[in-house]
Motif scaffolding. Structure first.
Motif, mmCIF file in Angstrom:
data_model
loop_
_atom_site.group_PDB
_atom_site.id
_atom_site.type_symbol
_atom_site.label_atom_id
_atom_site.label_comp_id
_atom_site.label_asym_id
_atom_site.label_seq_id
_atom_site.Cartn_x
_atom_site.Cartn_y
_atom_site.Cartn_z
ATOM 1 N N GLY A 9 39.415 45.179 45.024
ATOM 2 C CA GLY A 9 37.881 43.950 44.911
ATOM 3 C C GLY A 9 37.191 45.539 43.504
ATOM 4 O O GLY A 9 35.708 44.722 42.959
ATOM 5 N N THR A 24 36.558 44.788 39.576
ATOM 6 C CA THR A 24 35.780 43.751 38.854
ATOM 7 C C THR A 24 34.031 44.030 38.719
ATOM 8 O O THR A 24 33.782 44.302 37.617
ATOM 9 N N THR A 25 33.965 45.465 40.048
ATOM 10 C CA THR A 25 32.672 44.649 39.576
ATOM 11 C C THR A 25 32.262 46.279 39.408
ATOM 12 O O THR A 25 30.586 45.317 38.542
ATOM 13 N N ASP A 50 36.170 35.918 42.835
ATOM 14 C CA ASP A 50 35.796 37.540 43.482
ATOM 15 C C ASP A 50 35.787 36.767 45.055
ATOM 16 O O ASP A 50 34.078 36.981 44.967
ATOM 17 N N ILE A 99 35.011 40.116 46.860
ATOM 18 C CA ILE A 99 35.157 41.169 47.530
ATOM 19 C C ILE A 99 34.046 42.197 45.361
ATOM 20 O O ILE A 99 34.640 42.744 44.585
ATOM 21 N N GLU A 100 33.446 41.659 46.019
ATOM 22 C CA GLU A 100 32.219 41.719 44.200
ATOM 23 C C GLU A 100 31.237 42.927 44.013
ATOM 24 O O GLU A 100 30.809 43.032 45.096
HETATM 25 NA NA NA Z 1 35.588 42.614 42.966
#
Ligand code: NA
Ligand code: NA
Lengths: 128, 118, 178, 931, 89, 504
Positions: free
Chosen positions: D917, D920-921, E86, E88-89
């Motif tokens: 997860g 990309t954050t 996505d 989980i972002e």
């Molecule tokens: Na993510």
């Protein structure tokens, strides 16, 4: 006493079973996604409730035990089922699924779709 | 019942195998997952089928074979770990290699050169 | 409306109570060891979970809450019967609709409960919740929000909105004092 | 023991030049010469005993299992060869001191040379054939190093490789032959083998052994048709050529012929193979030598020719011929070594070895010229020189044999022809180089070499003359002793006189000298004729052959391994079908006699759903999300099947794993294409369906066969002991944490490692982030739906509660650490989904890999704790305590172990999902979102 | 009597599951399929509870509880995937 | 009771965990030193265990104090402990090499390395078939993670193939296990041996199917044709210390073949005795041939070495197929030799590649290595050894292999294949060596010099080749003893299952 309980078990089980079945029938019968959504998310709650009540009575049949933990399943379903429904409908809005023609409040649907996605926002504005 | 069970195992295996023979990572992952269902059922079946004999002492007088169940549990966990790794590896492969193709030379690579002409 | 806990060691008392009940239901036992363990867990788990919780208004009227729950249960039962009839009946006679309900509630927890309730009750599903204005400055007060509802068979839009607002939203406002 | 030193000293001598690397060149050379000089003295010390006919032995056990001992045997033949190896070796050391230039690494050269000397000494002194082979191969290696000494020259590298390949191949044949000899005679002891000649020759394997043996000898001795490596080995520095191609390397093959003469010779096959090979080589070498413009090339072919001569002598099978062979070994070594060194001097001092450029050197280097001319005359077989004597003996022997029946006269004729050419090329060597006008196009003015560079040549030439003049005195004993050991005890009468009167051999010599001169004088026509023949460059041909071989190998390899994972998979599947399917065909019936359980409608429905959803997964597999939905139905049905068939633990585990897997796959699908393009051809699909169904049938059939068979299992023990020995009533759990706790420890280790691996995979991954879904829709705006977020926050404590419940009941009822861990992890993952990574990180900044480590550590330490009580690892402990008010409670070490499991599972699952997860954050631009 | 009732209810639930599977296969849209799967999960709770009744064993309860508690997460994850890609972002 | 046998499994695990936790976690140096020190300790302990095993004979350790056949046991006999010693010895070299800088090219190198050791040692020591599966998985998952250490396209591509094939292999393993459990009713290897002789006739073929499925699994691990496809790319692309450690991976497959097909399907197995040989023999020969072809076909040196691994695997498999004491003894010796030498070659290949600049280990003309003497020497030693030339360990191994067959077509087949492949290997290596060291264009870059720790690692591994020759007498005696012990099933059974009676 015993007999009465058995009848209760049978009743609740049949009730639950019927509602489960009806919910699933709704899923198949209804003409658009938004209407299909009503069947399962509702009928299954009572359907499940019936079956669980049946189970509660069933396991409480014998004198030295009672069973109440089925209530937890109900609790969790009540908490989680609306979330599933909510997420599903959001997805449907995002995917621009069409409601059947006669659905009222088309603007509300458009507005919902517009809110769902950025691009929709723009097109939604031009439509209005 | 055994016939039915065996048919299910065989069919799951066949489906898993077929998917693993597709040339992309994702079907392979799905195929492996399917195959591991088949494997788990197979191990489970090696202890013979038993309809009412959960292996909790004091709940029955006819117990199922607990050992295959324990083995299946281990297999499920390991299978999960492996699947997870493979899935991430597939992402990595896509990122590194630009494609999720794993079946030798990509047939599309030849076409790619032709495309501009068309 | 209060959003800060009364005791630091018992930040969410109703949650603790709920967990305690859950524990007893799980164990189906009132044995002293389970009670003890239940108390410990009911105190400990909310304590560690408190950080994973956005500030929410606290329940101020527990009895009212109980009444609310019972009412919802009753509604669910009747709703199910109605919907069952609708589902099995002729489809072309249904009048589905999207209805937008303006909300007075502003906080997430009450809104969630309301949306959940709407989803569980007669022929309605909460489709979406969205604010009136799209863009806000950070320090502005929270905007009014709308609840988009899909109705399986709409008879009277105004009546539906009124029902939702009075039967469910009003008690919730009362319970959370917000 | 002294004997051993003869071998050991050269070996130690290998190190000397390396240690003396920084000394002055002369000092280095001197130091290098010391060990072989001592070895030579030790050898001579044993001379009297050897001449007296004794065979000296020394044995040191090494690998008794293989029959391989360090075993030394010094007899006449070994003595002769040792003398040549050490003696000429010393001369070469001296010569090389002057030959090598400042740029050449002298220590390296000497080290290789000494290594080679050791190898040669090892061959000739071995009393164990495996040991002999060991040294044999060592000569190949060390000669490779010596030939490629000037590695920057392409021809040196290629020549060395070719020599290595040819002699290596021969060495392997020899190994086979020696091992077979060992099997025939039951010993690898040379003494035993030499004494078992009759057994060997009568054994059924004799032809095979002989052929393999001769292949070894002939490749090493550059016999036709394996001769071509030798001229190309001339790229080596001349001291190397002088050493390898006169006295040592090429003589190793000859040595072997002589050594095994008692054991292998004396049959028609031996004669046929050895003499014909020798004769051919003799002729071909002599003929080709004439046309070489390169001095060393001429000498190389001459060497080939002379080796053929010796081989022919050993092939003729008469005792006298063998004696002549031994004699010629000595003579050839002396004159050829001196000739090579002379050629080296010429090269060194004039800058060229091309006889077309070298002319009239007599004026520039008269002493060297004289020496070279004497040696060349010896090579040509001029009377009063050593070559004459052995050649006379050779001619005599060719006349005395009757091997080809009525055609036996061919051999002396051909021998004479070879001698003619020998004379011709010797004359060419003398005339072309030292006379014949003036040098053409030399880069420097030739002059005499340094005093000591010439000395080795002088020594050898003196020996040539001495032997030629007074053979009996100089060489008699040595020849006698060597022949004695070659012939195995019975040496025939022979005369080493210079003059045997006018006889046929003398006539042959005279004819050879006269005709040789004639040919040389009229060489122009012959050269013209030779030039019309197509030239074959062995080196290029060999390289081309090797390149073609490599190319073929590559083609084959690439054809087999085309990089397709699916092809690899097909092989695995075929293996399954064949290996597991074949035994099934031998079963009369799959049914094993155990009555089947009845099928009811519900189970049939469940099975149907399982089958339909599995099939649907395949059908929809190109729409990946749909396939995922389908396969989750399969998973659900499998869980229900576990429920149905009395395995609640399995159902729980399968269900919770299912949820995590779907989350994982959804996460993954973001980075993968959402659709699989259609690429398989119909035939391919058909093939795959065929394979898949066959595998399915095999597996299904086996499963059916097993399920219907009666069964005895160790499981009853677990049922009987779970409560009393493991303290739990859930037998499955007791097996997991107690009976087979070790498996579980491995299993959670796998999970933990997988998580680490995934973390590793995701670090610095160049991600491809789609900005819209597969159908081109941009992503929805709302990142964290309100309802979901609120519910996730309230689910968490409840899930934790359930986890605790499931955890503690696991030992006695379905549940346990693993499932509890997954529930906890899923609840936390729900937070990640509903609130995002940053939100969770702000509230819980834990490095999950540490959680994994702690979990595993707890499990490990729990297991280790039992060691404190002197119980085996993972021995469980449990007891029941009565507490006032609370009643009896159970405490078990299994709980601590399960806690380890729980923590590991939580840590690993979160590490896997959260790191995926997190990818990309950090990059995603944050949108302003409605709260 | 109870056994017959239980079997009858089994039949209802099985039929319901088959209908769900049919919806899943039919679609037509992706949300429809997810909905069908979600329903299937919930219906299988009923099936498991019934198995418990059939065998008179409370051992199957946790499986049902588990589906009720975390089963919806799959649905949420898939929906989130469609909404945001996505999850989980 | 001696807990020593636990150490080869638990020590690496503990080390891995400690490395992941503070105070070691954050300091690269601490990670390195702990890892190296632990591996050294592991080696010492393994050797100690070996000496104990030599005096005590076959012993077992009942985990959780559950006696066989019910609990899991660890089995210490000469063969298993020898393999553990080999692993530790190899690991020390690899970890030293890795600690020279390679370990920092990705996360968790040392923990994963230690986990891999745990898995390998567990696979060698366990006496339980399912536990073998678990340890296979441990070592595999660690190897998957290690394979991608350092990153890069080649690694990823190789990893996908390697992982998927091995996952398929794991599935087959489980099928096989379930079949064997479903027919024999036990998981303990010794107990299986015990029960197989009493299998009813109608079950024999099922047991055979299970046994042959196991063959697929082990063949895949051992990389026997046609299941070898994963190997060349995997070994050639792995980070050097990882490739070095992987040198023992194929040997695990061979070890498992040896263990399972001598113990369970040994002479006592009636109609099932020696059922694997018919397959192993031709496939082993074919693997040798393919490996030799691969050696000639290789365009870069690491591929070449990977193909050398194939050759060694093929030889070992042929020996396993022969199955007599001499062959098994040769298996042990050749395993020691080939593992360590090929491992060293992978490291040498890396040192050469680093010094040749862009061309790396491709067999083309490139700049000269910066340390020609050092690298040339180690290359020479390794090449001579691996080619089976005297005077290094390869030649002893080759002699043992050739002497293991002494009659019939088997002899002709094995000898010709071994000898011809030796020649091809020799040619391939001489070509490679002369290209790498001698076909130079351009000057060496001096900053690329090998680090002392790297040099040590290579010398450490190569010293084994020398030691194997120097002490060949005692070592062959040891392998012989191991082979005898391995074949003496009744004796082993009487130790493990005294209650059940010793006769299988
Ligand atoms: Na993510
Ligand atoms: Na001339």
């Amino acid at each position: 006493m015993q007999h009465w309980m058995e009848w209760a078990v049978a009743f609740f089980l049949l009730l639950g079973g019927s509602f489960v079945l009806i919910g699933s029938i709704g899923l198949v019968r209804m003409p658009d996604f938004f209407m299909r959504l009503h069947g399962p998310t509702k009928a299954t709650t009572l359907g499940m409730g019936g079956i669980l009540l049946g189970s509660i009575f069933y396991f409480s049949l014998s004198p030295d035990s009672i069973s109440v933990h089925e209530l937890l399943i109900t609790l969790f379903l009540l908490i989680t089922a609306p979330v599933s429904a909510h997420m599903l409908i959001k997805t449907a809005l995002h995917h621009r699924l069409q409601a059947i023609e006669r659905t009222q409040g088309e603007q509300e649907l458009k507005r919902g779709q517009a809110h769902a996605s950025k691009e929709g926002n723009r097109s939604g504005n031009t439509d209005n | 019942m055994e016939t039915l069970f065996a048919c299910c195992i065989g069919f799951l295996t066949a489906c898993g195998v077929f998917l693993m023979l597709r040339g992309r990572t994702f079907p392979v992952v799905v195929g492996l997952t399917m195959l591991s269902y088949a494997v788990n059922l197979f191990i489970f079946a090696s202890g013979r089928l038993n309809l009412r004999g959960a292996v909790v002492l004091g709940t029955s007088d006819n117990y199922a074979d607990p050992l295959p169940q324990a083995l299946v549990l281990t297999a499920i966990v390991i299978g999960f770990a492996m699947t997870a790794f493979l899935v991430i590896l597939a992402i990595r492969a896509r990122a590194d290699l630009g494609s999720d193709h794993v079946d030798g030379k990509l047939p599309g690579q030849k076409h790619a050169k032709r495309e501009p002409r068309q | 409306m209060r959003m800060t806990p009364r005791f630091s060691w018992l930040p969410t008392p109703y949650r603790s109570l709920l967990l305690f009940v859950i524990w007893l239901l799980l164990n189906q036992s009132l044995a002293p060891i389970h009670l003890l363990f239940g108390v410990v867990l009911a105190l400990f788990i909310p304590y560690i979970c408190y950080r994973f919780r956005d500030p929410q208004p606290l329940v101020e009227r527990p009895l009212l809450a109980l009444r609310y729950i019972l009412r919802v249960f009753a509604d669910i039962v009747t709703a199910n019967a109605q919907v069952a009839v609708l589902i099995l009946g002729p489809v072309h006679k249904l009048h589905p609709a999207f209805v937008r309900v303006p909300l007075d509630l502003q906080h997430n927890l009450p809104i969630t409960i309301l949306a959940g309730t709407v989803s569980m009750t007669p022929g309605t599903v909460s489709a979406d919740i969205y604010p009136c204005t799209e863009h806000l400055a950070p320090d502005e007060p929270l905007p009014q929000r709308w609840l988009l509802v899909h109705v399986l068979n709409l008879e009277d839009e105004a009546e539906l909105i009124a029902t939702i607002k009075q039967r469910y939203e009003a008690p919730l406002k009362e319970i959370f004092k917000c | 023991m002294i004997l051993a030193w003869i071998l050991l000293l050269p070996l130690l001598g290998t190190l000397v030049p390396l240690l003396a690397a920084n000394w002055r060149r002369s000092a280095c050379a001197l130091a290098t010469a010391i060990p072989p000089a001592i070895a030579l003295m030790l050898l001579l010390y044993h001379g009297s005993a050897v001449f007296a006919g004794e065979t000296l032995r020394y044995t040191l056990g090494w690998i008794p299992l293989l029959g391989l001992d360090i075993s030394i045997r010094l007899d006449g033949l070994a003595f002769l060869f040792s003398l040549l190896i050490l003696g000429i070796g010393l001369l070469i050391i001296l010569y090389a001191r002057y030959y090598l230039s400042e740029q050449d690494s002298m220590p390296r050269f000497y080290a290789y040379l000494m290594l080679f000397m050791t190898a040669m000494m090892g061959i000739v002194l071995s009393n164990n054939v495996l040991q002999l082979w060991m040294f044999w191969e060592l000569t190949s290696i060390s000669s490779f190093l010596l030939i490629s000494f000037w590695w920057h020259k392409s021809e040196a590298r290629r020549g060395a490789r070719m020599a290595l390949a040819i002699t290596g191949a021969g060495g392997l044949c020899l190994l086979a032959a020696l091992l077979l000899l060992g099997q025939i005679t039951g010993s690898y002891d040379l003494d035993v083998i030499l004494a078992s000649g009759a057994v060997i020759r009568e054994h059924g394997w004799y032809p095979l052994v002989l052929v393999l043996f001769l292949l070894g000898c002939f490749t090493k001795s550059a016999q036709f048709p394996f001769h071509f490596w030798l001229p190309n080995a001339m790229a080596a520095p001349t001291p190397v050529s002088a050493y390898l191609h006169s006295a040592t390397m090429v003589k190793a093959g000859i040595f072997l012929l002589a050594r095994f003469y008692p054991a292998m010779a004396g049959t028609d096959l031996w004669f046929l193979l050895v003499s014909i090979t020798g004769l051919t080589t003799l002729l071909v070498g002599a003929y080709l030598a004439l046309f070489k413009h390169d001095l060393k090339g001429l000498l190389a072919y001459s060497t080939i020719s002379h080796l053929g001569l010796i081989t022919l002598l050993f092939g003729m099978g008469t005792d006298l011929a063998a004696v002549a062979g031994v004699f010629h070994i000595i003579n050839h070594a002396t004159f050829k070594a001196s000739l090579f060194m002379a050629a080296g001097i010429i090269d060194h001092e004039s800058g060229s070895r091309d006889m077309r450029k070298l002319n009239g050197l007599w004026h520039f280097m008269p002493i060297t010229a004289t020496l070279a001319m004497v040696a060349a005359a010896a090579m040509a077989g001029v009377p009063l020189l050593n070559g004459f004597l052995s050649k006379e003996m050779f001619f005599a022997e060719t006349l005395h044999q009757h091997l080809l029946g009525s055609l036996s006269w061919i051999i002396p004729v051909l021998a004479t022809i070879a001698a003619i050419f020998s004379v011709a090329y010797s004359m060419r060597f003398i005339h072309d180089v030292f006379f014949n006008g003036k040098p053409k196009g030399l880069t420097k003015t030739p002059h005499e070499p340094p005093r000591y560079m010439r000395m080795p040549v002088e020594v050898l030439v003196v020996l040539c003359i001495l032997v030629g003049v007074a053979p009996g005195y100089v060489i008699g004993d040595l020849l006698q002793a060597a022949s004695f050991s070659v012939l195995g005890g019975t040496v025939p009468e022979y005369s080493l006189a210079i003059w045997h009167g006018f006889n046929l051999p003398l006539l042959m010599s005279v004819v050879a000298l006269a005709a040789g001169s004639l040919i040389y004088i009229n060489r122009k026509h012959l050269f013209d004729f030779q030039n019309t023949l197509p030239g074959v460059d062995a080196l290029t041909a060999f390289e081309q052959l090797m390149a073609a071989l490599a190319k073929r190998c590559q083609q084959f390899y690439n054809w087999l391994d085309n990089g397709s994972l699916q092809r690899y998979m097909v092989f695995v599947l075929l293996a399954i079908i064949v290996l597991a399917g074949a035994p099934l065909l031998e079963l009369d019936t799959l049914f094993g006699g155990r009555p089947e359980l009845p099928v009811d409608a519900v189970n049939a429905t469940g099975a149907a759903m399982l089958l339909i959803s599995a099939f649907a997964t395949v059908v929809f597999h190109r729409q990946r999300v749909v396939a995922l939905l389908m396969i989750s139905v399969v998973g659900l049905m499998v869980s229900i099947a576990f429920t149905r068939f009395s395995a609640p633990d399995l159902a729980l585990t399968q269900l919770s794993v299912e949820v995590v897997t779907i989350i994982l796959l959804m996460l993954a699908l973001f980075f993968l294409p959402h659709k699989t393009p259609k690429q398989s051809s119909p035939t391919r699909v058909l093939r795959d369906i065929g394979l898949a169904s066959m595998v399915g049938v095999v597996i299904g059939s086996i499963s059916y066969a097993i399920m219907t068979r009666p069964f005895n299992t160790i499981s009853d023990y677990f049922l009987a002991n779970a409560k009393t020995g493991g303290g739990g009533t859930n037998v499955v759990n007791v097996i997991l944490v107690d009976f087979r706790g070790f498996d579980t420890m491995g299993e959670i280790a796998v999970l933990g490692i997988a998580a680490l691996g995934i973390f590793k995979l995701l670090t610095r991954i160049p991600v491809f982030k789609p900005s819209s879904d597969g159908e081109g829709r941009p992503w929805a705006r709302e990142r964290h739906p309100l309802l979901l977020a609120t519910v996730a926050q309230s689910i968490l404590p409840m899930a934790l509660m359930v986890s605790v419940f499931i955890f503690f009941r696991g030992h006695n009822l379905p549940g346990g650490g693993f499932i509890a861990g997954l529930i906890t992890a899923v609840a936390i993952i729900l937070l990640y989904i509903s609130q995002g990574v940053d939100w969770v990180k702000a509230r819980m900044n834990i490095e999950y890999q540490r959680v994994v480590a702690i979990g595993l550590l707890i499990a490990l330490l729990t297991g280790l704790a039992s060691l404190l009580f002197n119980r085996p690892f993972l021995t469980s402990w449990f007891d029941y305590f009565k507490l006032p008010l609370f009643g009896e409670i159970e405490l078990a070490s299994a709980i601590a172990f399960d806690l380890g499991v729980y923590i590991t599972v939580v840590g690993a699952t979160l590490l896997i999902l959260a790191s995926l997860g997190k990818m990309t954050t950090s990059h995603r631009p944050t949108h302003q979102e409605p709260t | 009597m109870l056994a017959k009732v239980i079997f009858l209810v089994f039949g209802m639930i099985s039929l319901a599951l088959l209908l769900n599977l049919w919806s899943l296969l039919r679609g037509p849209s992706l949300p429809d399929r997810i909905l069908a799967l979600d329903t299937m999960y919930i219906n299988s709770i009923a099936l498991i509870i019934l198995y418990g009744l059939l065998m008179g064993s409370p051992l199957y309860f946790e499986a049902a509880l588990l589906i009720a508690m975390i089963g919806f997460i799959s649905t949420v994850a898939v929906c989130k995937f469609f909404l945001r890609g996505d999850i989980i972002e | 009771m001696s807990h020593l046998i636990l150490l080869p499994i638990l020590l690496p695990m503990l080390t891995a965990l400690l490395i992941m936790l503070p105070p070691v976690h954050h300091s690269p140096d601490r990670r390195r030193w702990l890892s190296m020190a632990s591996t050294l300790l592991l080696l010492v302990m393994s050797v100690w265990l070996l000496s104990q095993t030599l005096t005590d004979g076959v012993t077992f350790y009942a985990l959780g104090n559950w006696q066989p056949p019910f609990g899991i046991i660890l089995l210490a006999d000469t063969v298993s402990v020898l393999m553990v010693c080999l692993t530790s010895f190899l690991a020390l070299g690899a970890i030293c090499y890795g600690s020279a800088g390679e370990d920092e090219r990705g996360s968790f190198f040392h923990p994963l390395f230690q986990f891999q050791l745990m898995g390998i040692n567990g696979a060698f020591l366990t006496g339980d078939l399912f536990n073998l599966f678990v340890f296979f998985e441990v070592l595999l998952i660690a190897s998957y993670a290690l394979l991608i250490h350092g990153g890069g396209k080649n690694k990823t591509k190789a990893a996908v193939h390697y992982v998927v094939l091995n996952l398929a292999g794991s599935a087959v393993f489980l099928f096989a296990l379930a079949i064997l459990y479903g027919t024999l009713g036990t998981l303990n290897i010794a107990d299986m041996a015990q029960k197989i002789s009493a299998v009813p006739a109608e079950d024999i073929m099922l047991v055979k199917a299970g046994g042959l499925l196991l063959l697929i699994v082990f063949a895949l691990k051992a990389a026997i044709l046609p299941l070898q496809f994963w190997l060349p790319a995997t070994y050639a692309s792995a980070s050097p210390p990882v490739a070095a450690l992987f040198a023992v991976m194929t040997k695990i497959g061979v070890y498992a073949l040896l263990r399972v097909y001598t113990t369970i399907f040994g002479e006592h197995a009636g109609p099932l005795a020696g059922m694997a040989s018919a397959w192993l023999w031709p496939l082993g020969l074919a693997t040798i041939v393919l490996g030799a072809i691969g050696v000639l076909a290789s365009l870069d040196f690491r591929k070449l070495v990977a193909n050398l691994v194939l050759v060694s695997v093929g030889s070992l498999v042929c020996l396993v197929a022969i199955g007599n004491t001499a062959a098994n003894s040769a298996v042990l010796f050749y395993t020691l030799h080939s593992t360590l030498v090929t491992a060293a070659l992978f490291l040498v290949a890396d040192m050469i590649a680093l010094q040749r600049g862009k061309a790396a280990d491709r067999l083309v003309s490139a700049r000269r290595v910066a340390q020609p003497v050092l690298l040339g020497s180690v290359f020479m030693v390794a090449a001579v050894s691996v080619a089976g030339l005297p005077p290094l360990s390869g030649f002893v191994g080759k002699l043992m292999i050739l002497q293991a067959v002494d009659s019939g077509p088997a002899q002709i087949g094995l000898w010709s294949v071994i000898l011809v492949s030796s020649l091809l290997v020799l040619i391939g290596l001489s070509r490679a060596g002369s290209t790498l060291f001698w076909r130079v264009s351009g000057q060496p870059a001096n900053e690329d010099k090998a680090k002392p720790l790297q040099v040590f690692a290579v010398c450490w591994l190569l010293s084994a080749s020398v030691a194997l020759v120097a002490f060949a007498g005692p070592i062959t005696a040891l392998t012989q003893q191991g082979a005898v012990q391995l074949a003496d099933i009744p004796a082993t059974l009487s130790i493990i299952l005294p209650a059940a009676g010793a006769t299988p």
